[in-house]
Scaffold this motif. Sequence first.
Motif, mmCIF file in Angstrom:
data_model
loop_
_atom_site.group_PDB
_atom_site.id
_atom_site.type_symbol
_atom_site.label_atom_id
_atom_site.label_comp_id
_atom_site.label_asym_id
_atom_site.label_seq_id
_atom_site.Cartn_x
_atom_site.Cartn_y
_atom_site.Cartn_z
ATOM 1 N N ALA A 153 44.755 36.763 45.433
ATOM 2 C CA ALA A 153 44.559 35.742 44.401
ATOM 3 C C ALA A 153 45.199 34.400 44.766
ATOM 4 O O ALA A 153 44.506 33.367 44.770
ATOM 5 N N HIS A 188 42.142 49.058 42.311
ATOM 6 C CA HIS A 188 43.040 49.212 41.163
ATOM 7 C C HIS A 188 42.619 50.362 40.260
ATOM 8 O O HIS A 188 43.456 51.157 39.825
ATOM 9 N N ALA A 213 45.541 38.373 38.005
ATOM 10 C CA ALA A 213 45.041 37.930 39.304
ATOM 11 C C ALA A 213 43.553 38.238 39.442
ATOM 12 O O ALA A 213 42.785 37.433 39.988
ATOM 13 N N MET A 214 43.149 39.394 38.933
ATOM 14 C CA MET A 214 41.733 39.765 38.981
ATOM 15 C C MET A 214 40.906 38.827 38.104
ATOM 16 O O MET A 214 39.855 38.312 38.529
ATOM 17 N N LEU A 264 40.580 35.314 39.806
ATOM 18 C CA LEU A 264 39.621 35.224 40.910
ATOM 19 C C LEU A 264 38.191 35.098 40.401
ATOM 20 O O LEU A 264 37.386 34.328 40.930
ATOM 21 N N ALA A 295 37.418 39.889 44.133
ATOM 22 C CA ALA A 295 37.993 40.482 42.924
ATOM 23 C C ALA A 295 37.443 41.879 42.672
ATOM 24 O O ALA A 295 38.168 42.762 42.196
ATOM 25 N N LEU A 307 45.318 42.535 45.408
ATOM 26 C CA LEU A 307 45.120 41.464 44.431
ATOM 27 C C LEU A 307 46.291 40.496 44.414
ATOM 28 O O LEU A 307 46.107 39.280 44.293
ATOM 29 N N ASP A 340 47.169 47.706 44.673
ATOM 30 C CA ASP A 340 47.328 46.498 43.864
ATOM 31 C C ASP A 340 47.888 45.331 44.669
ATOM 32 O O ASP A 340 47.765 44.175 44.245
ATOM 33 N N ILE A 342 48.860 41.736 37.794
ATOM 34 C CA ILE A 342 47.771 42.302 38.601
ATOM 35 C C ILE A 342 46.432 42.089 37.903
ATOM 36 O O ILE A 342 45.446 41.653 38.513
ATOM 37 N N GLY A 390 39.298 44.333 44.683
ATOM 38 C CA GLY A 390 40.572 44.586 44.024
ATOM 39 C C GLY A 390 40.417 45.466 42.800
ATOM 40 O O GLY A 390 41.256 46.332 42.529
ATOM 41 N N TYR A 391 39.337 45.258 42.043
ATOM 42 C CA TYR A 391 39.061 46.095 40.869
ATOM 43 C C TYR A 391 38.885 47.556 41.277
ATOM 44 O O TYR A 391 39.427 48.462 40.642
#
Length: 309
Positions: free
Chosen positions: A155, A217, A16-17, A20, A210, A151, A148, A13, A213-214
């Motif tokens: 990604a 997360h 993947a961030m 990106l 991203a 992501l 999560d 995870i 996603g951050y």
Amino acid sequence: MNELPQQLANGLILGAMYGLIAIGYTMVYGIVQLINFAHGEIFMIGGFGALTVSLWLPDGFSLLAAIPLMIIGGVICSVAVGTAAERFAYRPLRGAPRLAPLITAIGLSILLQQAIWKWYPEAKKDRTFPQFSGDPVHIFGADVQRGDFFLILAAPLCMLALAYYVNKTRTGRGMQATAQDPDTAKLMGINTDRIIVMAFAIGAAFAAIAAVGYGLHNGQVGFKMGFIMGLKAFTAAVLGGIGNIYGAMLGGIVLGVAEALATGYMADVPGMEQFGGGAWKDVWAFALLILVLLLRPQGLLGERVADRA
């Protein structure tokens, strides 16, 4: 060993961030040979753009329906800042020695960070980001938070879409030609300025995705989040082979998994107890970068975008 599936999931995870964001570094460097150290702040601005959209939505609005709107808001903000940076900060220095745009990028990074701190309401403290409710999903021995999955899906989809765009479309082939020889590309009728703007815009859009996603997360965004994430993403790009789309994602995954495993297991190694835990994760990330550069200076894949023509 019972914790291994969880640590691998955490690393994937996180990777993947990183991947990106790293694609933005790789796109810009592959075409104009510029390390855009302001890219981390463009990522941060995308997070605040997405947060702003979520704050505008009415109470009770479904988060699943809100995410596409948040992505659009974040992408608009990041792309606007990224393309403006290219036009007004980097383009006038395109023929200058490489040290000049590098210093400009560092100065722009500080400027953007302080601008958000100064003018965004309550940005001096971390802002809560919307979260999915419900228990984590248990998959292959690991608990994965519902947010999560964004992501995990975004990604690879973004990476594959970009690879197709670069290799199969007219503009993508123009990017490859510009990366190989911008002067010849211009003589062949390619608008190199537009190609470079497209590279900045694509990288900024991926950074905004991203950032969403951050937020999902971590549950919050802050004006300082771009600095360390930008450094980690740059590390991922170098690990994979800067200028390579697949390499950027691979470098992000390797870096994320290495961080997770070092954080989880280093304290269990005899004589290394003091080097475990989350406080040392950044140290091990850059130690990995040094090791890869010593053994394989061109990165894990070591192939530029232009070489894929």
